[in-house]
Scaffold this motif. Sequence first.
Motif, PDB file in Angstrom:
ATOM      1  N   SER A  54       7.107  -1.359 -13.069  1.00 53.63           N
ATOM      2  CA  SER A  54       6.101  -2.351 -13.467  1.00 53.63           C
ATOM      3  C   SER A  54       4.982  -1.683 -14.263  1.00 53.63           C
ATOM      4  CB  SER A  54       5.513  -3.061 -12.236  1.00 53.63           C
ATOM      5  OG  SER A  54       6.531  -3.756 -11.535  1.00 53.63           O
ATOM      6  N   VAL A  55       4.653  -0.452 -13.889  1.00 51.26           N
ATOM      7  CA  VAL A  55       3.657   0.295 -14.666  1.00 51.26           C
ATOM      8  C   VAL A  55       4.185   0.563 -16.083  1.00 51.26           C
ATOM      9  CG1 VAL A  55       2.522   2.547 -14.876  1.00 51.26           C
ATOM     10  CG2 VAL A  55       2.435   1.307 -12.715  1.00 51.26           C
ATOM     11  N   ALA A  56       5.483   0.844 -16.178  1.00 52.37           N
ATOM     12  CA  ALA A  56       6.069   1.027 -17.520  1.00 52.37           C
ATOM     13  C   ALA A  56       5.882  -0.254 -18.342  1.00 52.37           C
ATOM     14  CB  ALA A  56       7.548   1.395 -17.415  1.00 52.37           C
ATOM     15  N   MET A  57       6.109  -1.398 -17.710  1.00 52.03           N
ATOM     16  CA  MET A  57       5.912  -2.670 -18.436  1.00 52.03           C
ATOM     17  C   MET A  57       4.441  -2.847 -18.832  1.00 52.03           C
ATOM     18  SD  MET A  57       8.380  -5.493 -16.591  1.00 52.03           S
ATOM     19  CE  MET A  57       8.609  -6.538 -18.039  1.00 52.03           C
ATOM     20  N   MET A  58       3.530  -2.398 -17.967  1.00 51.45           N
ATOM     21  CA  MET A  58       2.101  -2.501 -18.282  1.00 51.45           C
ATOM     22  C   MET A  58       1.776  -1.705 -19.548  1.00 51.45           C
ATOM     23  SD  MET A  58      -1.102  -1.052 -16.042  1.00 51.45           S
ATOM     24  CE  MET A  58      -0.913  -2.197 -14.709  1.00 51.45           C
ATOM     25  N   PHE A  59       2.324  -0.498 -19.629  1.00 51.62           N
ATOM     26  CA  PHE A  59       2.092   0.303 -20.839  1.00 51.62           C
ATOM     27  C   PHE A  59       2.642  -0.420 -22.072  1.00 51.62           C
ATOM     28  CE2 PHE A  59       1.702   4.158 -18.019  1.00 51.62           C
ATOM     29  CZ  PHE A  59       0.416   4.493 -18.423  1.00 51.62           C
ATOM     30  N   ARG A  60       3.796  -1.050 -21.897  1.00 52.95           N
ATOM     31  CA  ARG A  60       4.449  -1.668 -23.060  1.00 52.95           C
ATOM     32  C   ARG A  60       3.735  -2.952 -23.489  1.00 52.95           C
ATOM     33  NH1 ARG A  60       9.804  -1.121 -21.605  1.00 52.95           N
ATOM     34  NH2 ARG A  60       9.914   0.812 -22.770  1.00 52.95           N
ATOM     35  N   TYR A  61       3.398  -3.815 -22.532  1.00 54.41           N
ATOM     36  CA  TYR A  61       2.933  -5.154 -22.902  1.00 54.41           C
ATOM     37  C   TYR A  61       1.415  -5.318 -22.945  1.00 54.41           C
ATOM     38  CZ  TYR A  61       7.768  -6.675 -22.467  1.00 54.41           C
ATOM     39  OH  TYR A  61       9.116  -6.815 -22.632  1.00 54.41           O
ATOM     40  N   SER A  62       0.668  -4.547 -22.128  1.00 56.02           N
ATOM     41  CA  SER A  62      -0.786  -4.766 -22.135  1.00 56.02           C
ATOM     42  C   SER A  62      -1.553  -3.613 -22.768  1.00 56.02           C
ATOM     43  CB  SER A  62      -1.327  -4.959 -20.714  1.00 56.02           C
ATOM     44  OG  SER A  62      -1.062  -6.255 -20.236  1.00 56.02           O
ATOM     45  N   LEU A  63      -1.027  -2.389 -22.678  1.00 55.10           N
ATOM     46  CA  LEU A  63      -1.807  -1.242 -23.133  1.00 55.10           C
ATOM     47  C   LEU A  63      -1.326  -0.709 -24.475  1.00 55.10           C
ATOM     48  CD1 LEU A  63      -2.287   0.635 -19.721  1.00 55.10           C
ATOM     49  CD2 LEU A  63      -3.653  -1.184 -20.738  1.00 55.10           C
TER      50      LEU A  63
ATOM     51  N   PRO B 246       0.798  -1.224   0.000  1.00 53.62           N
ATOM     52  CA  PRO B 246       0.000   0.000   0.000  1.00 53.62           C
ATOM     53  C   PRO B 246       0.835   1.280   0.000  1.00 53.62           C
ATOM     54  CG  PRO B 246      -0.796  -1.551   1.648  1.00 53.62           C
ATOM     55  CD  PRO B 246       0.502  -2.105   1.134  1.00 53.62           C
ATOM     56  N   GLU B 247       2.147   1.188   0.236  1.00 54.43           N
ATOM     57  CA  GLU B 247       2.993   2.386   0.162  1.00 54.43           C
ATOM     58  C   GLU B 247       3.554   2.589  -1.236  1.00 54.43           C
ATOM     59  OE1 GLU B 247       5.659   2.960   3.714  1.00 54.43           O
ATOM     60  OE2 GLU B 247       4.960   0.915   4.072  1.00 54.43           O
ATOM     61  N   VAL B 248       3.976   1.498  -1.883  1.00 59.59           N
ATOM     62  CA  VAL B 248       4.616   1.652  -3.190  1.00 59.59           C
ATOM     63  C   VAL B 248       3.598   1.787  -4.340  1.00 59.59           C
ATOM     64  CG1 VAL B 248       6.776   0.536  -2.546  1.00 59.59           C
ATOM     65  CG2 VAL B 248       4.915  -0.870  -3.439  1.00 59.59           C
ATOM     66  N   VAL B 249       2.400   1.248  -4.131  1.00 62.27           N
ATOM     67  CA  VAL B 249       1.423   1.280  -5.225  1.00 62.27           C
ATOM     68  C   VAL B 249       0.917   2.692  -5.550  1.00 62.27           C
ATOM     69  CG1 VAL B 249      -0.963   0.590  -5.790  1.00 62.27           C
ATOM     70  CG2 VAL B 249       0.741  -1.145  -5.204  1.00 62.27           C
ATOM     71  N   PRO B 250       0.594   3.539  -4.541  1.00 63.01           N
ATOM     72  CA  PRO B 250       0.085   4.873  -4.901  1.00 63.01           C
ATOM     73  C   PRO B 250       1.053   5.676  -5.769  1.00 63.01           C
ATOM     74  CG  PRO B 250      -0.316   4.429  -2.586  1.00 63.01           C
ATOM     75  CD  PRO B 250       0.545   3.311  -3.089  1.00 63.01           C
ATOM     76  N   ALA B 251       2.344   5.571  -5.504  1.00 61.81           N
ATOM     77  CA  ALA B 251       3.328   6.286  -6.318  1.00 61.81           C
ATOM     78  C   ALA B 251       3.227   5.831  -7.773  1.00 61.81           C
ATOM     79  CB  ALA B 251       4.742   6.018  -5.778  1.00 61.81           C
ATOM     80  N   ALA B 252       3.102   4.519  -7.959  1.00 53.77           N
ATOM     81  CA  ALA B 252       3.041   3.972  -9.312  1.00 53.77           C
ATOM     82  C   ALA B 252       1.737   4.341 -10.011  1.00 53.77           C
ATOM     83  CB  ALA B 252       3.210   2.452  -9.255  1.00 53.77           C
ATOM     84  N   VAL B 253       0.650   4.391  -9.236  1.00 56.66           N
ATOM     85  CA  VAL B 253      -0.648   4.753  -9.832  1.00 56.66           C
ATOM     86  C   VAL B 253      -0.619   6.210 -10.298  1.00 56.66           C
ATOM     87  CG1 VAL B 253      -3.114   5.075  -9.326  1.00 56.66           C
ATOM     88  CG2 VAL B 253      -1.944   3.003  -8.556  1.00 56.66           C
ATOM     89  N   ALA B 254       0.016   7.072  -9.509  1.00 60.25           N
ATOM     90  CA  ALA B 254       0.125   8.481  -9.914  1.00 60.25           C
ATOM     91  C   ALA B 254       0.892   8.602 -11.227  1.00 60.25           C
ATOM     92  CB  ALA B 254       0.813   9.283  -8.804  1.00 60.25           C
ATOM     93  N   LEU B 255       1.971   7.839 -11.347  1.00 58.32           N
ATOM     94  CA  LEU B 255       2.754   7.859 -12.596  1.00 58.32           C
ATOM     95  C   LEU B 255       1.925   7.332 -13.764  1.00 58.32           C
ATOM     96  CD1 LEU B 255       5.792   8.575 -13.187  1.00 58.32           C
ATOM     97  CD2 LEU B 255       5.345   8.340 -10.764  1.00 58.32           C
ATOM     98  N   MET B 256       1.137   6.303 -13.485  1.00 56.06           N
ATOM     99  CA  MET B 256       0.312   5.696 -14.537  1.00 56.06           C
ATOM    100  C   MET B 256      -0.662   6.725 -15.114  1.00 56.06           C
ATOM    101  SD  MET B 256      -2.125   2.375 -14.051  1.00 56.06           S
ATOM    102  CE  MET B 256      -3.435   3.201 -13.184  1.00 56.06           C
ATOM    103  N   HIS B 257      -1.364   7.432 -14.228  1.00 55.40           N
ATOM    104  CA  HIS B 257      -2.326   8.434 -14.706  1.00 55.40           C
ATOM    105  C   HIS B 257      -1.612   9.557 -15.454  1.00 55.40           C
ATOM    106  CE1 HIS B 257      -5.897   6.724 -12.979  1.00 55.40           C
ATOM    107  NE2 HIS B 257      -5.400   6.717 -11.753  1.00 55.40           N
ATOM    108  N   ALA B 258      -0.485  10.002 -14.897  1.00 57.05           N
ATOM    109  CA  ALA B 258       0.212  11.133 -15.511  1.00 57.05           C
ATOM    110  C   ALA B 258       0.745  10.764 -16.896  1.00 57.05           C
ATOM    111  CB  ALA B 258       1.355  11.585 -14.598  1.00 57.05           C
ATOM    112  N   ALA B 259       1.336   9.580 -17.013  1.00 56.95           N
ATOM    113  CA  ALA B 259       1.901   9.183 -18.311  1.00 56.95           C
ATOM    114  C   ALA B 259       0.795   8.978 -19.346  1.00 56.95           C
ATOM    115  CB  ALA B 259       2.735   7.907 -18.160  1.00 56.95           C
ATOM    116  N   ALA B 260      -0.361   8.477 -18.914  1.00 60.89           N
ATOM    117  CA  ALA B 260      -1.470   8.275 -19.852  1.00 60.89           C
ATOM    118  C   ALA B 260      -2.034   9.620 -20.316  1.00 60.89           C
ATOM    119  CB  ALA B 260      -2.560   7.433 -19.200  1.00 60.89           C
ATOM    120  N   LEU B 261      -2.167  10.542 -19.355  1.00 60.08           N
ATOM    121  CA  LEU B 261      -2.727  11.854 -19.693  1.00 60.08           C
ATOM    122  C   LEU B 261      -1.890  12.599 -20.720  1.00 60.08           C
ATOM    123  CD1 LEU B 261      -4.197  13.591 -16.511  1.00 60.08           C
ATOM    124  CD2 LEU B 261      -5.351  12.967 -18.658  1.00 60.08           C
TER     125      LEU B 261
END
Length: 369
Positions: free
Chosen positions: A302-311, A17-32
């Motif tokens: 891991s979010v970077a990998m998500m963008f590359r492999y699933s999205l 629960p500490e490391v995930v919020p940081a990654a979620v913020a990056l996910m939204h920002a990179a998508a936007l």
Amino acid sequence: MSDNKQILILPGDGIGPEVVPAAVALMHAAALLEDIRIDTVEGLVGGIAIDQTGSPLPAETLAAAKAADAVLLGAVGGTKWEDRPMNARPEKGLLGLRSGLELFANLRPALLFGPLAKASSLKSELVADLDILIVRELTGGIYFGEPRGVEIRDNERVGFNTYIYSEHEIERIARVAFELAQKRSGQLCSVDKANVLEVTQLWRDVVNETAVDYPDVELRHMYVDNAAMQLVRAPKQFDVVVTGNMFGDILSDVAAMLTGSLGMLPSASLAASGKGLYEPVHGSAPDIAGQDKANPLATILSVAMMFRYSLNMPLAADRIEAAVNTVLAAGIRTADIMPQDRAGQTLVGTIEMGERVLACLKQAAGESR
Ligand code: IPM
Ligand code: MG
């Protein structure tokens, strides 16, 4: 339902629960930055799911994972649940997701970020520019083989597991590895214990048979004990490594340490459909949980990998990886990647590390407009 991408977020236990919020913020920002909106739903898995629902993988979580385009997971497990019976432990939640979503291909890149060469346990010349990809079979082998258990035989307890692979399981993971090797250096090392275990003799045979379709890939085989030694002796001899579930679990931790810290390694677990679960290779680290000490970079990567492999958003992946590199080059360090000689480095916590990467991502995108 909207056309937005749907991501299931499973923070899990410990530092999750500490490391995930940081990654979620990056996910939204990179998508936007690409005018894409991502919808997230949060779910329960692991120990927290046991505490709240009685099961490490509630049915709603598995259903939500099946409905989502991809899943981002923090970590599962902790001392609190260690005495529970095997099939009621937090880890069963993760294993249930892997098998329930048929995530048979686990990609674990061990990439050394230049600025971290001194954080490795090996001499920097041995690991400079290290870039290994471990392809671990994830839904078979001894992790899932039946029969399994502990029972009384002749008045004593006997424990047993079954190390089993069928041909199609070996062939499909081999194909993933051969295709990745084609996109990289054209070299593949398959790791087994074919000198002792029949199941891995079959592994070796099927990998050899599959190799016929990939004449441009140079294939070699290595016993797992030798591979463990070679990884710490001369890691740069490897590019893509393919192996079974348990050997992959062990070798990926070895490879992780070469890069400086387990806190740096992302992973992707993929199904044939392209659906993926993305998680840091590290565990829930109960010893440092709740102290703002954990390194969020493995989850961010891991979010970077998500963008590359699933999205199918490679630019977002590149941007996140570049932002991580910029932050590291500026000497920003969580405790796990702080070298002994701290000169020129700044110690930060989980939250600040995430904020720094986010700021770099936004700044770099602003400059390139
Ligand atoms: C990993 C972990 C898991 C595994 C545990 C938490 C079940 O060690 O992802 O490497 O053994 O696969
Ligand atoms: Mg492991």
